[in-house]
Design an enzyme around this catalytic site. Structure first.
Site, PDB file in Angstrom:
ATOM      1  N   HIS A 148     -17.950  31.128 -37.322  1.00  0.00           N
ATOM      2  CA  HIS A 148     -18.910  30.372 -38.137  1.00  0.00           C
ATOM      3  C   HIS A 148     -20.325  30.455 -37.581  1.00  0.00           C
ATOM      4  O   HIS A 148     -21.283  30.111 -38.279  1.00  0.00           O
ATOM      5  CB  HIS A 148     -18.469  28.912 -38.291  1.00  0.00           C
ATOM      6  CG  HIS A 148     -18.590  28.069 -37.064  1.00  0.00           C
ATOM      7  ND1 HIS A 148     -17.511  27.713 -36.293  1.00  0.00           N
ATOM      8  CD2 HIS A 148     -19.653  27.492 -36.472  1.00  0.00           C
ATOM      9  CE1 HIS A 148     -17.911  26.951 -35.287  1.00  0.00           C
ATOM     10  NE2 HIS A 148     -19.207  26.798 -35.374  1.00  0.00           N
ATOM     11  N   ASP A 179     -11.547  31.595 -36.483  1.00  0.00           N
ATOM     12  CA  ASP A 179     -12.925  31.222 -36.136  1.00  0.00           C
ATOM     13  C   ASP A 179     -13.397  31.911 -34.866  1.00  0.00           C
ATOM     14  O   ASP A 179     -13.968  31.286 -33.970  1.00  0.00           O
ATOM     15  CB  ASP A 179     -13.037  29.696 -35.985  1.00  0.00           C
ATOM     16  CG  ASP A 179     -14.478  29.213 -36.142  1.00  0.00           C
ATOM     17  OD1 ASP A 179     -15.359  30.060 -36.334  1.00  0.00           O
ATOM     18  OD2 ASP A 179     -14.701  27.984 -36.069  1.00  0.00           O
ATOM     19  N   SER A 257     -20.815  25.612 -30.178  1.00  0.00           N
ATOM     20  CA  SER A 257     -19.839  26.510 -30.801  1.00  0.00           C
ATOM     21  C   SER A 257     -19.904  27.906 -30.197  1.00  0.00           C
ATOM     22  O   SER A 257     -20.977  28.508 -30.112  1.00  0.00           O
ATOM     23  CB  SER A 257     -20.089  26.592 -32.305  1.00  0.00           C
ATOM     24  OG  SER A 257     -19.757  25.384 -32.933  1.00  0.00           O
TER      25      SER A 257
END
Length: 576
Positions: A148, A179, A257
C-alpha cells in the site's frame, strides 16, 4: 481463502497507513472465499504489564483465603514476577538499542507519487497525491516495503538514513493480498554502506520487538518498542485477505508502514496496520508470509498470489450435527458448505463432506489446528502457505466412510475483484450507456459506509457470488450519459447486464464483441429485474461519437478491450 462460520458484520476497523486521508477507512464483512472483509472487535490483552498480571492473581488468592499474611509461596511469586518484569524491560531496551544499530544502514524512507483511477468515471484519474512510508534492505540489493506504500504509483524515490539525496526506485514485484512489495534501485551510489537485514522466526508471546521506520511527526528515523501480544490469522485491510499476522503493543503510526520489526539481530516482521479506536495495538506481517512472497517472486519472476482450496466451511461443534453426519467420538473436522466451481476441490469434494485433516494435521471441530506451544490457529493458514500447483492431502468423512483425497492448490480469483491496484478500470461506452465489470473499488466510491450506501443488490452479490466459468465477470450498466438516443433508459443504471441479443454475457470484452457484431439491425440488452434496452445499431454508433465529444471522453472503451484491429475499427466508427 477458507472461511469458518457465519459472516461477521461487527465493527472492526483495521487501518493500514497508505496515506493520512484514509486513516479512518473501514471495511465490512464478507465471505472470505470471495474476498470479503470480516470485521470483528479485538479485545486488547495487556501484554506489557506482566508483573501486574501476576500481582492481580496473587491478590485474588489473598482475598479468597481471607488472609492478610503473606506466605513464602506468595513472596516467591512476587519476586519471580518482579524479575520477569525487569527482564522484559531490559529485553525491550536491548531490542531498541540493537534495532537502532541495525536500522541506521538498512531502513530507508520511501517517497511515493501516486494516482488512483475514478471508478465512477473510469476514463479519468483522480488528483495526484504524495505519500511517505518506510522500507528496509534485504539480501540481493532489494528493498522490502508494504504494497500500500507504492500502490497506484507513478514515481517512487528512496532516501537512506543520514543522506540528503533521494534515489529513483523501481517496483519489481507487488503482492497486494499480503501487502508486500519489492523495490530495486539502479544507482550504485545508493548501495554504498548499506547492509541487508536477515529474516528471523515467528516470535513467541511476550518477546520484545522494536519497530523502526519514519512515522509522521518528524523526518528522522524513529524506533518504538513493545512486546508480542498474539499470533493468529488476521484480516489484511489493503488486500482484503486473511493471513497470519502478529499483534504487538508498539505504536505503529502513518509512515511506519513497511518498516521492520526487529527482534534480536533479525527481522520478525513488517509493520503494516493498526486497530483504530484502540491504543498501541499494531500488526506486523510475520516471516512465513514474507518468505512465501519473496520465494514466489524468485521462483516465477512475479507475484502469483496465495493459494486457496475454494471452500466455505462450517464448524461441527454441536453434538447433534456430528451425530447426523456419523462422526465417531474420536473424529473431528469441519463441514463443507460451499465449493468454488473453478477450484480443484470441486473435482473431488462434495457438499456435506467433513474435512478431518489437512496434510496429516487433524482439524478440530472449530476449524483450528495446533500451532506452537498450546496455541491454535485456523487451518486456512496451512492452505495459504502452500505453493501454487502443490498437492494437498485431505482426509474426508463422506456418508460415514473415511476417504483420502489429493487436491492441487492454486490462487483463485473472485467473481467481483476485491482490489484493482496498479491497473486502469475497464469500461465500454455505446450510445451513452457505460458498461463496466463490477469491482469492490467501484462500490468503495460510495464512501466509507459503502456497504450501507452502495446499491444493496450489487453489494450482496459482490460479497457472495462465485464465478461459474473461467474469465467470467459481473457486468453492470454503471450510468447513462444522457442523449436523445437513450432517453428513458436513465433509470436502468446500476443493473446487471445478462444478455446481448439473446446471448449470455461472459465478460466485458465479450459484451463489446456482441454489440459490434453488426449482424443485427437492433441491439437488445437484457438486464436484471427483466428490464430491456433496445437501440438501433447505426443510430447508436453515430450517437456514440457525439456523446464522447460532448463529455470529452477520449475513447469509447478502455485499452484492455482493444487490439490493433479493434482500435482501427473504433477509430473508423468514431470518425463516422
Amino acid at each position: 481463502m477458507l472461511r469458518i462460520g457465519s459472516t461477521l458484520r461487527t465493527a472492526r476497523k483495521l487501518i493500514h497507513f497508505q496515506r493520512p486521508t484514509v486513516a479512518g477507512d473501514s471495511t465490512v464483512a464478507g465471505d472470505s472465499s470471495i474476498g470479503g472483509i470480516a470485521r470483528v472487535h479485538h479485545r486488547r490483552f495487556n501484554t506489557r504489564g506482566s508483573a501486574s498480571l501476576f500481582s492481580t492473581l496473587s491478590n485474588n488468592n489473598n482475598n479468597n483465603n481471607n488472609s492478610s499474611i503473606t506466605s513464602p509461596a506468595e513472596e516467591n511469586d512476587s519476586v519471580e514476577s518482579n524479575i520477569l518484569a525487569r527482564r522484559l524491560s531490559d529485553g525491550m531496551q536491548d531490542a531498541a538499542y540493537l534495532a537502532i544499530e541495525l536500522a541506521l544502514d538498512s531502513v530507508v524512507k520511501i517517497f511515493t507519487v501516486s494516482t488512483s483511477p475514478s471508478y465512477f468515471l473510469p476514463w479519468q484519474n483522480k488528483s495526484q497525491r504524495e505519500t511517505t512510508g518506510s522500507g528496509f534492505v534485504i539480501p540481493g540489493k532489494r528493498i522490502l516495503t508494504n504494497a500500500h506504500v507504492v500502490a497506484d504509483h507513478t514515481f517512487v524515490l528512496v532516501r537512506k538514513h543520514g543522506s540528503p539525496t533521494k534515489y529513483i526506485a523501481t517496483v519489481q514485484a507487488v503482492g497486494h493480498e499480503c501487502d508486500l512489495a519489492i523495490l530495486v534501485v539502479e544507482s550504485e551510489e545508493f548501495w554504498e554502506g548499506m547492509n541487508s537485514l536477515e529474516l528471523g522466526d515467528v516470535p513467541f508471546l511476550q518477546e520484545a520487538v522494536a519497530v523502526v521506520g519514519y512515522p509522521q511527526g518528524g523526518d528522522n528515523i524513529s524506533v518504538t518498542k513493545g512486546v508480542v501480544s498474539r499470533v493468529e490469522p488476521t484480516q489484511y485491510v489493503h488486500g482484503a485477505s486473511q493471513l497470519l499476522a502478529i499483534q504487538i503493543d508498539a505504536a505503529i503510526n502513518p509512515g511506519n508502514s513497511g518498516g521492520p520489526a526487529i527482534m534480536g539481530d533479525k527481522v520478525a516482521g513488517v509493520a503494516f496496520q493498526n486497530l483504530s479506536g484502540a491504543e498501541n495495538i499494531g500488526y506486523i506481517i510475520p516471516v512465513p508470509v514474507i518468505k512465501h512472497f519473496i520465494g514466489g517472486v524468485e521462483e516465477r519472476g512475479e507475484y502469483v498470489g496465495f493459494c486457496s482450496l475454494g471452500l466455505s466451511c462450517q464448524p461441527t461443534e454441536n453434538a447433534q450435527i456430528r451425530e447426523y453426519f456419523q462422526m465417531q467420538s474420536k473424529l473431528t473436522g469441519v463441514l463443507v458448505s460451499r465449493i468454488n466451481p473453478l477450484s480443484d476441490a470441486a473435482r473431488v469434494l462434495k457438499k456435506d463432506d467433513i474435512i478431518l485433516s489437512f496434510d496429516g494435521v487433524p482439524i478440530a471441530n472449530d476449524g483450528t489446528v495446533p500451532f506452537r506451544n498450546r496455541e491454535r490457529i485456523t487451518f486456512d493458514h496451512l492452505v495459504s502457505m502452500k505453493k501454487p500447483k502443490e498437492t494437498a492431502e485431505l482426509k474426508v468423512l463422506r456418508n460415514g466412510e473415511v476417504r483420502d483425497f489429493k487436491i492441487t492448490t492454486h490462487p483463485l480469483q473472485p467473481l467481483v475483484p476485491v482490489h484493482q491496484f496498479d491497473k486502469l478500470p475497464s469500461y465500454f461506452i455505446f450510445a451513452g450507456l457505460v458498461f463496466i465489470p463490477l469491482t469492490q473499488p467501484f462500490l468503495h466510491e460510495y464512501g466509507e459506509e459503502w456497504y450501507n450506501t452502495s446499491p444493496r443488490r450489487l453489494c450482496e452479490r459482490a460479497l457472495r457470488e462465485l464465478p461459474k466459468k473461467p474469465g467470467e465477470q459481473f457486468i453492470i450498466l454503471s450510468q447513462v450519459l444522457m442523449d436523445d438516443i437513450n432517453a428513458g433508459y436513465e433509470r436502468l443504471a446500476e443493473l446487471q447486464v445478462k444478455k446481448v441479443n439473446g446471448v449470455e454475457v461472459l465478460n466485458l470484452k465479450h459484451l463489446r464483441q456482441l454489440v459490434e457484431d453488426g449482424n443485427h439491425k437492433n441491439v437488445r440488452f437484457d438486464l436484471d429485474d427483466e428490464r430491456v434496452i433496445v437501440l438501433d445499431f447505426e443510430s447508436a454508433r453515430i450517437a456514440t461519437s457525439r456523446i464522447l465529444k460532448r463529455h470529452r471522453i477520449p475513447q469509447a472503451m478502455s485499452s484492455d478491450l482493444t487490439d490493433d484491429q479493434d482500435a482501427a475499427e473504433l477509430q473508423s466508427a468514431c470518425s463516422t
